[in-house]
Design an enzyme around this catalytic site. Structure first.
Site, PDB file in Angstrom:
ATOM      1  N   ARG A 144      67.820  26.091 -32.142  1.00 50.60           N
ATOM      2  CA  ARG A 144      68.909  25.826 -31.965  1.00 50.60           C
ATOM      3  C   ARG A 144      69.357  24.876 -33.427  1.00 50.60           C
ATOM      4  NH1 ARG A 144      69.182  27.864 -28.555  1.00 50.60           N
ATOM      5  NH2 ARG A 144      69.562  26.926 -26.058  1.00 50.60           N
ATOM      6  N   SER A 177      74.940  21.055 -24.510  1.00 49.92           N
ATOM      7  CA  SER A 177      73.716  19.371 -24.086  1.00 49.92           C
ATOM      8  C   SER A 177      74.098  18.870 -25.426  1.00 49.92           C
ATOM      9  CB  SER A 177      72.383  20.234 -24.719  1.00 49.92           C
ATOM     10  OG  SER A 177      72.635  21.943 -23.397  1.00 49.92           O
ATOM     11  N   GLU A 219      72.195  17.265 -29.942  1.00 50.19           N
ATOM     12  CA  GLU A 219      73.044  19.098 -30.426  1.00 50.19           C
ATOM     13  C   GLU A 219      73.870  19.127 -31.454  1.00 50.19           C
ATOM     14  OE1 GLU A 219      71.343  21.735 -27.872  1.00 50.19           O
ATOM     15  OE2 GLU A 219      73.784  22.551 -28.469  1.00 50.19           O
TER      16      GLU A 219
END
Ligand SMILES: Cc1cc2nc3c(=O)[nH]c(=O)nc-3n(C[C@H](O)[C@H](O)[C@H](O)COP(=O)(O)OP(=O)(O)OC[C@H]3O[C@@H](n4cnc5c(N)ncnc54)[C@H](O)[C@@H]3O)c2cc1C
Length: 336
Positions: free
Chosen positions: A160, A237, A328
């Site tokens: 990520r 998320s 995130e």
């Protein structure tokens, strides 16, 4: 009427944009950003708005909406090279490859947003990441005021993350993927997906079968956009799965070894710190009723309320496990 960022984000949160320009060609995108940089105006690049948390005061500079288009396909034997403009919807690209018998992207079906944002956090799902198939990118480097072609090695892809995350220096203009022509997707490997497909994890299945299973799983978790389902009014998320030294792995917490480090399930940490699915404070924001990692707007919420929920969860996990969760998504005009 000013454009509201809440109309451009999947959270449906964020105040007014001072100025908005929609760029429909790569040249227009570059020139718009270059002009704003010369005028020292803060620029916010917006694709599908599915990984953006914008503050209630909005954005005091220029919002550039990416709506460029175009896909080129070069084939040599079974090899297929796909170059996709930043503004193309990611899931349309995936669907097209699946329909055309081009293998490599099906596991990432249903991820919202546009292709240009996929390298930013090295979008991943069900054991696949875009960085595994990206063979090059065209970017605009705002610091050098130059369009450049980058190799994957320059992109710094990780879990990520990439060279494009945590910086506004680069604008992705197009992305090239090296794929193969095959009716089958590669081995499923991801256990939950293999179970759903009722196959051995090492089995290969038809790409359309894989895509359908992924879309079904994503829908059941509120990870497939659906305007009628508030569990999908999110950024997916909210927190990234954290990496910790092996001695800090809590008992029972699902964990994976990645490049010699241990990655933990943030969803497990949140749930085991006392925040169950559907957990809410006073305002119209809550943990998704389908997935503990998604923080959602139940309708009429503010970014302030969402961030308050995020802070309470982060503090609870910190207190219970001594692990600090990090967001995130990109926070713009907002702080956690
Ligand atoms: C329901 C749901 C499920 C999700 N599931 C997943 C998942 O499975 N896996 C996953 O990895 N992510 C997932 N996400 C997060 C998100 O979809 C991805 O990060 C997606 O790539 C963001 O694309 P976007 O176009 O919406 O980007 P935006 O939200 O518009 O932008 C995100 C960031 O990228 C920057 N940016 C956008 N376009 C460009 C560009 N062309 N050049 C440079 N910077 C750019 C923006 O400035 C911002 O900082 C999910 C989100 C939601 C809402």
């Amino acid at each position: 009427m000013p454009t509201l960022l809440s109309d451009l984000t999947t959270l449906r949160l964020g105040g007014p944009a001072h100025r908005v320009i929609t760029a429909t060609t790569a040249d227009e995108l570059v020139q718009t950003v270059l002009t704003a940089d010369n005028d020292r105006q803060p620029v916010l690049i917006v694709g599908g708005g599915s990984n953006l948390v914008v503050g209630d005061a909005g954005w005091a500079g220029l919002v550039v909406i990416v709506r460029t288009s175009g896909i080129t396909i070069d084939t040599a034997g079974d090899s297929v090279r796909l170059t996709v403009a930043a503004g193309e919807r990611w899931d349309d690209v995936v669907a097209m490859t699946v329909a055309d018998g081009i293998s490599g992207l099906a596991a990432m079906s249903g991820v919202p947003g546009l292709t240009g944002a996929t390298p930013v956090q090295n979008v991943g799902a069900y054991g696949h990441e875009v960085g595994q198939t990206i063979s090059g990118l065209t970017i605009y480097d705002r610091e050098l005021a130059e369009v450049r072609h980058w190799t994957p090695a320059e992109c710094g892809f990780g879990f990520r993350t990439s060279a494009f995350k945590h910086t506004d220096r680069y604008v992705v203009l197009d992305v090239t993927f090296d794929l193969v022509r095959s009716p089958l997707a590669g081995p499923v490997r991801y256990l939950e997906l293999a179970r759903r497909l009722d196959v051995d994890p090492e089995a290969s299945v038809a790409q359309s079968e894989l895509r359908e299973a992924v879309l079904e799983l994503r829908r059941s978790k509120g990870m497939l956009l659906d305007a009628a389902d508030h569990d999908t009014w999110s950024v997916g998320s909210f927190f990234v799965n954290p990496f910790v030294p092996p001695e800090l792995v809590p008992d029972g917490c699902p964990n994976w070894e990645v490049d010699g480090r241990v990655k933990l399930s943030a969803a497990w940490l949140i749930e085991n710190a006392g925040f169950a699915k559907g957990f809410r404070l006073d305002g119209p924001v809550s943990v998704s009723t389908k997935h503990t990692l998604a923080l959602t707007n139940r309708g009429g919420a503010t970014t302030k309320e969402l961030l308050e929920l995020a802070r309470v969860i982060r503090a609870g996990v910190q207190e219970r496990f001594g692990i600090t969760l990090r967001p995130e998504a990109r926070l713009a005009g907002a702080e956690l």
